[in-house]
Design an enzyme around this catalytic site. Sequence first.
Site, short mmCIF file in Angstrom:
data_model
loop_
_atom_site.label_atom_id
_atom_site.label_comp_id
_atom_site.label_asym_id
_atom_site.label_seq_id
_atom_site.Cartn_x
_atom_site.Cartn_y
_atom_site.Cartn_z
N TYR A 49 17.09 29.74 8.00
CA TYR A 49 15.91 30.44 8.52
C TYR A 49 15.93 30.51 10.05
O TYR A 49 16.36 29.55 10.71
CB TYR A 49 14.63 29.71 8.11
CG TYR A 49 14.19 29.98 6.69
CD1 TYR A 49 13.88 31.27 6.27
CD2 TYR A 49 14.08 28.93 5.79
CE1 TYR A 49 13.46 31.50 4.96
CE2 TYR A 49 13.66 29.15 4.49
CZ TYR A 49 13.36 30.44 4.08
OH TYR A 49 12.95 30.66 2.80
N LYS A 78 0.84 -1.20 0.00
CA LYS A 78 0.00 0.00 0.00
C LYS A 78 0.88 1.25 0.00
O LYS A 78 2.08 1.17 0.27
CB LYS A 78 -0.91 -0.01 1.23
CG LYS A 78 -0.16 0.08 2.55
CD LYS A 78 -1.07 -0.25 3.73
CE LYS A 78 -0.28 -0.19 5.02
NZ LYS A 78 -1.03 -0.79 6.15
N MET A 111 12.66 24.33 2.58
CA MET A 111 11.78 23.56 1.71
C MET A 111 12.58 22.71 0.72
O MET A 111 12.24 21.56 0.46
CB MET A 111 10.83 24.49 0.95
CG MET A 111 9.76 23.73 0.19
SD MET A 111 8.67 24.78 -0.77
CE MET A 111 7.72 25.59 0.48
N ARG A 132 -10.77 -0.24 15.17
CA ARG A 132 -10.70 0.50 13.92
C ARG A 132 -11.70 -0.16 13.01
O ARG A 132 -12.89 -0.14 13.29
CB ARG A 132 -9.26 0.47 13.38
CG ARG A 132 -8.90 1.67 12.54
CD ARG A 132 -7.42 1.74 12.20
NE ARG A 132 -6.94 0.57 11.47
CZ ARG A 132 -5.71 0.43 10.99
NH1 ARG A 132 -4.84 1.40 11.15
NH2 ARG A 132 -5.34 -0.64 10.34
C1 LIG Z 1 -0.25 -1.85 6.66
C2 LIG Z 1 -0.86 -3.12 7.06
C3 LIG Z 1 -0.05 -4.24 7.29
C4 LIG Z 1 1.46 -4.22 7.25
O1 LIG Z 1 1.99 -3.73 8.45
P1 LIG Z 1 3.57 -3.72 8.69
O2 LIG Z 1 3.70 -3.30 10.11
O3 LIG Z 1 4.13 -2.72 7.73
O4 LIG Z 1 4.07 -5.08 8.43
C5 LIG Z 1 -0.69 -5.45 7.55
N1 LIG Z 1 -2.03 -5.52 7.59
C6 LIG Z 1 -2.83 -4.46 7.41
C7 LIG Z 1 -4.30 -4.62 7.47
C8 LIG Z 1 -2.28 -3.23 7.13
O5 LIG Z 1 -3.07 -2.17 6.94
#
Ligand SMILES: *Cc1c(COP(=O)(O)O)cnc(C)c1O
Length: 372
Positions: free
Chosen positions: A260, A36, A308, A128
């Site tokens: 800055y 992701k 930046m 969640r």
């Molecule tokens: C992001 C995520 C993971 C992976 O987590 P890591 O700590 O990066 O291994 C696994 N399961 C779900 C549902 C996630 O959203």
Amino acid sequence: MPKTRFAKISIDNYIYNIESLQKFIGPNTKLMLVVKANAYGHGAPELSKAANGVGIFDFGVATVDEAIELRQHKIEGNILVFGNFKNHDMDKIIEHDLTVTISSKADLRKIKDRKIKAHIKIDTGMSRRGFYYHSIDDLGKITQLIHKIYKKTSIDIKGIYTHFASADTNYDFTSKQIDLFKNLIETLKDNGIDYGHAHAANSAGTLKYKHAHFDMVRVGIASYGVLPFEQSVFKPKPVMSLYGFVIDIKKIKSGDFIGYDRTYRAIRDMTIGVVNLGYADGIFRMLSNKGHVSVNGHISKIVGRISMDTFSIDISDIDVKQGDEVLIFGYDKINNIPVNDVAKLCGTNSYEILCAVKNRVRRIYSFEPNKN
Ligand SMILES: *Cc1c(COP(=O)(O)O)cnc(C)c1O
């Protein structure tokens, strides 16, 4: 390497990490790679393609769009969308052969009578997403609910999963989540409900809790060579190394201020290097006067505020030329700067440091293995 800002992504190290993970979990557990957020900034299509090449055919993403991007790059296998989907996504989900997560009754209504592949998400304590099941007292209720979903012919249940709230930090709470989930899948089994693959563990869960592996583990951060906790027998190799280069060298006098807000005052005559990276590239401003980089084999301190597009380093006592590469994290030929060290200085975790690397930083895919 180009004289620009770039993130070197070692495909070799990624594959090394995948193979180490497979060895760690053994042949009876599947490995889902979590890609992701553009593979935590590394580039999801490129890494997933490499993973396909070594026999990985399970991927996890957050959104339907991320999943479609993988399909557009001809990524094969199961792609599970962890996040939300909408009514109008349904055609695309079917067209691209995606698997969705059913987290609520609202999700069931969205599916209507379309034939769709799904994993059911169970909330065992994180509060969640997922169907609420925080106590063994609710086992009957949750079993009934899953039975109802199972009977719907439109939904092809391919898996059931939960997610740990604190696998890296809290043993007791994680153990409670594992027990709840284990009780549920055993009950489902006893009731003849085919739930497909059961899975629970993220990276920390995978590395710390062998009994949490179930049928599959979902690994993100560890596959990128970064561990979510200190001390592990599992030693992955860092995949991303972030570089800029020295665009200017200048001599300043004792008493001069740098950057800055004039937060750094030279107490002697100094030589500073100006580096072509800033917070618009994902260098946290928190590193101002705190962080360090590797340049020409030397460790050099960040002086003054991160701007930046640039920041400055102290090169008074080292030999640095204009055009020399500057490593922010990852590794170069001499030094390693762990993402975790940078995260600590910024008061955050390694995930945020990796995801912060912006698009204007070019990703360069390399096959040269890390020396470590
Ligand atoms: C992001 C995520 C993971 C992976 O987590 P890591 O700590 O990066 O291994 C696994 N399961 C779900 C549902 C996630 O959203």
